[in-house]
Motif scaffolding. Structure first.
Motif, mmCIF file in Angstrom:
data_model
loop_
_atom_site.group_PDB
_atom_site.id
_atom_site.type_symbol
_atom_site.label_atom_id
_atom_site.label_comp_id
_atom_site.label_asym_id
_atom_site.label_seq_id
_atom_site.Cartn_x
_atom_site.Cartn_y
_atom_site.Cartn_z
ATOM 1 N N ARG A 146 0.816 -1.214 0.000
ATOM 2 C CA ARG A 146 0.000 0.000 0.000
ATOM 3 C C ARG A 146 0.848 1.261 0.000
ATOM 4 O O ARG A 146 0.399 2.304 -0.445
ATOM 5 C CB ARG A 146 -0.894 0.023 1.241
ATOM 6 N N ARG A 147 2.048 1.198 0.561
ATOM 7 C CA ARG A 147 2.818 2.428 0.731
ATOM 8 C C ARG A 147 3.942 2.536 -0.306
ATOM 9 O O ARG A 147 4.409 1.518 -0.827
ATOM 10 C CB ARG A 147 3.378 2.502 2.149
ATOM 11 N N VAL A 148 4.397 3.761 -0.555
ATOM 12 C CA VAL A 148 5.311 3.991 -1.677
ATOM 13 C C VAL A 148 6.720 3.514 -1.361
ATOM 14 O O VAL A 148 7.333 2.795 -2.152
ATOM 15 C CB VAL A 148 5.319 5.492 -2.048
ATOM 16 N N LEU A 172 7.325 -0.088 -1.354
ATOM 17 C CA LEU A 172 7.187 -0.552 -2.728
ATOM 18 C C LEU A 172 8.522 -0.444 -3.456
ATOM 19 O O LEU A 172 8.957 -1.377 -4.150
ATOM 20 C CB LEU A 172 6.127 0.294 -3.439
ATOM 21 N N ILE A 173 9.206 0.694 -3.259
ATOM 22 C CA ILE A 173 10.502 0.883 -3.914
ATOM 23 C C ILE A 173 11.522 -0.108 -3.359
ATOM 24 O O ILE A 173 12.327 -0.678 -4.109
ATOM 25 C CB ILE A 173 10.973 2.342 -3.732
ATOM 26 N N ASN A 174 11.463 -0.343 -2.031
ATOM 27 C CA ASN A 174 12.398 -1.303 -1.435
ATOM 28 C C ASN A 174 12.170 -2.701 -2.007
ATOM 29 O O ASN A 174 13.129 -3.434 -2.276
ATOM 30 C CB ASN A 174 12.236 -1.329 0.076
ATOM 31 N N LEU A 175 10.885 -3.063 -2.178
ATOM 32 C CA LEU A 175 10.587 -4.371 -2.754
ATOM 33 C C LEU A 175 11.150 -4.467 -4.162
ATOM 34 O O LEU A 175 11.679 -5.510 -4.562
ATOM 35 C CB LEU A 175 9.071 -4.596 -2.790
ATOM 36 N N PHE A 176 11.044 -3.364 -4.901
ATOM 37 C CA PHE A 176 11.587 -3.359 -6.263
ATOM 38 C C PHE A 176 13.096 -3.581 -6.231
ATOM 39 O O PHE A 176 13.640 -4.357 -7.034
ATOM 40 C CB PHE A 176 11.234 -2.036 -6.954
ATOM 41 N N ALA A 177 13.776 -2.902 -5.284
ATOM 42 C CA ALA A 177 15.229 -3.077 -5.169
ATOM 43 C C ALA A 177 15.569 -4.525 -4.853
ATOM 44 O O ALA A 177 16.505 -5.109 -5.403
ATOM 45 C CB ALA A 177 15.775 -2.151 -4.083
ATOM 46 N N LEU A 178 14.760 -5.126 -3.964
ATOM 47 C CA LEU A 178 14.976 -6.522 -3.578
ATOM 48 C C LEU A 178 14.784 -7.442 -4.773
ATOM 49 O O LEU A 178 15.536 -8.412 -4.966
ATOM 50 C CB LEU A 178 13.981 -6.875 -2.477
ATOM 51 N N ASP A 187 -0.964 7.053 1.151
ATOM 52 C CA ASP A 187 -0.912 5.669 0.723
ATOM 53 C C ASP A 187 -1.174 5.578 -0.770
ATOM 54 O O ASP A 187 -1.830 6.434 -1.347
ATOM 55 C CB ASP A 187 -1.980 4.847 1.449
ATOM 56 N N VAL A 188 -0.635 4.520 -1.350
ATOM 57 C CA VAL A 188 -0.935 4.256 -2.748
ATOM 58 C C VAL A 188 -2.383 3.781 -2.831
ATOM 59 O O VAL A 188 -2.793 2.928 -2.067
ATOM 60 C CB VAL A 188 -0.020 3.133 -3.258
ATOM 61 N N GLU A 189 -3.146 4.354 -3.719
ATOM 62 C CA GLU A 189 -4.503 3.830 -3.851
ATOM 63 C C GLU A 189 -4.690 3.186 -5.220
ATOM 64 O O GLU A 189 -4.142 3.624 -6.213
ATOM 65 C CB GLU A 189 -5.532 4.933 -3.625
ATOM 66 N N GLY A 190 -5.451 2.113 -5.221
ATOM 67 C CA GLY A 190 -5.669 1.403 -6.472
ATOM 68 C C GLY A 190 -7.087 1.593 -6.946
ATOM 69 O O GLY A 190 -7.946 2.079 -6.210
ATOM 70 N N LEU A 191 -7.336 1.220 -8.199
ATOM 71 C CA LEU A 191 -8.692 1.320 -8.735
ATOM 72 C C LEU A 191 -9.565 0.210 -8.172
ATOM 73 O O LEU A 191 -10.759 0.391 -7.985
ATOM 74 C CB LEU A 191 -8.651 1.219 -10.260
ATOM 75 N N ARG A 197 -2.971 1.023 -10.557
ATOM 76 C CA ARG A 197 -2.510 2.096 -9.680
ATOM 77 C C ARG A 197 -2.799 3.449 -10.333
ATOM 78 O O ARG A 197 -2.609 3.608 -11.536
ATOM 79 C CB ARG A 197 -1.015 1.961 -9.403
ATOM 80 N N THR A 198 -3.220 4.398 -9.480
ATOM 81 C CA THR A 198 -3.580 5.701 -10.040
ATOM 82 C C THR A 198 -2.480 6.737 -9.860
ATOM 83 O O THR A 198 -2.516 7.779 -10.492
ATOM 84 C CB THR A 198 -4.848 6.238 -9.378
ATOM 85 N N LYS A 199 -1.524 6.462 -8.965
ATOM 86 C CA LYS A 199 -0.479 7.442 -8.732
ATOM 87 C C LYS A 199 0.694 7.199 -9.681
ATOM 88 O O LYS A 199 0.913 6.079 -10.135
ATOM 89 C CB LYS A 199 0.004 7.370 -7.277
ATOM 90 N N ALA A 200 1.466 8.266 -9.930
ATOM 91 C CA ALA A 200 2.506 8.180 -10.952
ATOM 92 C C ALA A 200 3.666 7.280 -10.530
ATOM 93 O O ALA A 200 4.134 6.461 -11.317
ATOM 94 C CB ALA A 200 3.013 9.574 -11.276
ATOM 95 N N ILE A 201 4.138 7.411 -9.282
ATOM 96 C CA ILE A 201 5.341 6.669 -8.890
ATOM 97 C C ILE A 201 5.126 5.152 -8.923
ATOM 98 O O ILE A 201 5.951 4.429 -9.496
ATOM 99 C CB ILE A 201 5.850 7.143 -7.512
ATOM 100 N N PRO A 202 4.023 4.627 -8.342
ATOM 101 C CA PRO A 202 3.822 3.173 -8.467
ATOM 102 C C PRO A 202 3.737 2.705 -9.910
ATOM 103 O O PRO A 202 4.166 1.580 -10.225
ATOM 104 C CB PRO A 202 2.494 2.939 -7.750
ATOM 105 N N GLN A 203 3.226 3.555 -10.788
ATOM 106 C CA GLN A 203 3.171 3.155 -12.196
ATOM 107 C C GLN A 203 4.570 3.006 -12.769
ATOM 108 O O GLN A 203 4.842 2.065 -13.535
ATOM 109 C CB GLN A 203 2.390 4.190 -12.994
ATOM 110 N N VAL A 204 5.447 3.944 -12.385
ATOM 111 C CA VAL A 204 6.826 3.839 -12.876
ATOM 112 C C VAL A 204 7.489 2.591 -12.313
ATOM 113 O O VAL A 204 8.196 1.867 -13.023
ATOM 114 C CB VAL A 204 7.613 5.112 -12.500
ATOM 115 N N VAL A 205 7.229 2.305 -11.020
ATOM 116 C CA VAL A 205 7.794 1.090 -10.426
ATOM 117 C C VAL A 205 7.276 -0.127 -11.167
ATOM 118 O O VAL A 205 8.020 -1.081 -11.438
ATOM 119 C CB VAL A 205 7.466 1.014 -8.920
ATOM 120 N N GLY A 206 5.991 -0.103 -11.545
ATOM 121 C CA GLY A 206 5.431 -1.204 -12.318
ATOM 122 C C GLY A 206 6.147 -1.369 -13.650
ATOM 123 O O GLY A 206 6.484 -2.481 -14.061
#
Lengths: 317, 221
Positions: free
Chosen positions: B29-31, B34-40, B92-96, B149-158
């Motif tokens: 849910r949180r940004v 999310l980035i840490n998971l991406f790094a992992l 928090d990151v919000e989803g559709l 995802r509706t926010k820009a940063i999670p989309q980039v992570v995606g």
């Protein structure tokens, strides 16, 4: 059925009855240490059981037979579960009586009786606890079944004894599917045993309690049986987890030496498991009851993923 | 059972962890986590590539692994962390759609990916062919994340996670792409993130929020 097997079976049940409160006490002790509280004695659950067995039972006016009957059913179910799960040896005469799917059914039977008993008196808390228990149960059971299917696919059998024999005797192979199943099983056992992310065993907070809400009306030996059954459930789940994912040290066949060696192995594994349980409980906050479906949905997801990964990666193996 | 070599087991294990992390990102849910998971995920990808490189003796895969480590496990997460700090994203990151529904959609995607990949991977002869299904599933899960995802940063992570999945697919099917292609992609991703970082500031300047649903209101006059 040979004599040795019968003896081993009886010994396993007796050990479960004796060790289960100790495990609960150990987890409580670790929790208190980790949370900077002064710890209760390790034997506190035994004192509690002793005290409760000596007390008189107080029954509510509206209590039916079901209410008096339920603690014995619940206790019996949990004792049976402990008898089926190979704790010390896989040579169990009772093991053919029920495979893992029936084992889930035994847990389900206990859940139904304790929920019905909770609703029997007609207090608000009882019904509330009963409903929440059923909510958690109906989400946890499919996840538990999926975990069991994953392990059953590896060993080609749903009998717990066979699963343990297969897993313990094979060359060391990394099973990603078992890792997924292990995570899912951990989630489910936290929910089923009313531990922290879903329920808090230490409080009687009206808005959040599940297990405690159901047993508010019980007293005396009935309460003692239910508390003992709760300990047995924790013990049964721990042993099932150990049997499925860390089966080393469980004796096979008829040998006194193996049985004697299995006891310290079991105690050591349970002690480590208790520390881990207390650690996870300390690090996590209890989630809202409406988040519990999400928690258990994640468990189900992991279990299904384990099954899929098993089909994809290990089918040729 | 013991016919399967340890390296294949390790590769399968790492691939499973990558799939697990893809799901964790979907559910996060949180940004910042999310980035840490991406790094992992990048780190796991690097380890899996290293195992493939070590087993097959393909020297250029070591380069790919190093590139993955530098870019995906360190540089990109660092850039994203900095962006989050500068943009002061707290919400928090919000989803559709809600998380459990997302998870179920994710499982369905994984099933589809596994079924599609199974006949393809049987044609391949690499030691890591089994992971092709997982790579495809990771790509599709990243797609799903970009969609819901509706926010820009999670989309980039995606978007970046999708690149992880493609890289895993390349490694598992053909022992990696040629170095030139890989370098090109790495540069593209890096430049892409930097440009998107600039976009974030522009979007926020314009709408006071990083919610990209606002972009639908843009009209030419």
């Amino acid at each position: 059925m040979n004599l040795f097997g019968t003896f081993g079976q009886l010994f396993a049940i007796a050990l479960a009855l004796v060790l289960a409160p100790l495990l609960t006490g150990w987890v409580n002790l670790c929790r208190a240490w980790l949370q900077n509280r002064s710890a209760p004695p390790l034997l506190q659950p035994y004192y509690m059981l002793h005290k409760l067995f000596l007390k008189d039972v107080v029954l509510a006016h509206g209590a039916s037979h079901l209410f008096r009957f339920a603690p014995f059913v619940v206790f019996g179910c949990m004792a049976l579960a402990c008898a089926i799960i190979p704790t010390l040896s896989t040579d169990l005469p009772l093991a053919p009586a029920a495979d893992t799917i029936a084992l889930v059914g035994v847990f389900g039977l206990a859940r139904i009786f304790i929920s019905l008993a909770a609703m029997d008196i007609g207090t608000a808390f009882g019904s509330l606890g009963g409903r929440r228990e059923m909510l958690v149960g109906f989400l946890a059971e499919p996840a538990l079944l999926m975990v069991i299917f994953t392990t059953a696919m590896i060993s080609q059998s749903t009998s717990v004894a066979t699963i343990v024999e297969t897993l313990a005797h094979r060359d060391f192979v990394i099973y990603p599917s078992l890792a997924f199943a292990g995570i899912a099983f951990t989630f489910v056992s936290f929910a089923e045993n009313a531990r922290v992310p879903v329920d808090n065993p230490a409080t009687h907070l009206e808005l959040t309690m599940i297990h405690e809400a159901m047993i508010l009306e019980y007293s005396g030996r009935h309460l003692a049986l239910i508390e003992w059954a709760a300990s047995l459930k924790l013990y049964a789940y721990s042993c099932l987890g150990l049997a499925l994912f860390f089966p080393w040290g469980i004796a096979e066949g008829a040998s006194v030496f193996g049985l004697l060696l299995a006891i310290p192995a079991l105690v050591a594994k349970l002690a480590i498991g208790g520390v881990l349980l207390a650690g996870i409980e300390t690090l996590n906050a209890k989630v809202r009851i409406f988040r519990a479906p999400e928690f258990l949905g994640t468990a189900f997801l992991f279990a299904v993923l384990g099954l899929l990964v098993r089909l994809l990666l290990e089918s040729r193996v | 059972m013991s016919a399967v070599s340890l390296s294949t087991q390790l590769i399968n294990l790492f691939a499973s962890v990558i799939l697990l992390l893809a799901f964790a990102m979907l559910a996060q849910r949180r940004v910042l986590p999310l980035i840490n998971l991406f790094a992992l995920q990048g780190l796991t990808l690097c380890l899996s590539t290293l195992v493939v490189a070590f087993t097959t003796g393909q020297a250029h895969l070591y380069g790919s692994a190093a590139l993955t480590l530098l870019l995906k496990a360190m540089l990109l997460p660092w850039i994203l962390h900095r962006l989050v700090r500068q943009l002061q994203v707290r919400a928090d990151v919000e989803g559709l759609i809600n998380i459990p529904a997302t998870m179920i959609a994710g499982i369905v995607l994984v099933m589809i990916a596994f079924n599609v990949a199974l006949p393809i991977s049987q044609l391949s002869s690499t030691i890591s062919r089994g992971t092709l299904g997982i790579a495809l599933a990771t790509v599709m899960l990243a797609f799903l994340m970009m969609i819901i995802r509706t926010k820009a940063i999670p989309q980039v992570v995606g978007f970046l996670a999708m690149e992880n999945g493609l890289f895993l697919a390349a490694t598992s099917a053909t022992y990696g792409m040629p170095m030139v292609v890989e370098l090109g992609i790495a540069l593209d991703v890096l430049v892409g993130v930097i440009i998107l970082g600039v976009f974030f500031f522009q979007i926020r300047e314009q709408f006071d929020s990083l919610d990209i649903r606002n972009l639908e209101k843009l009209k030419e006059h």
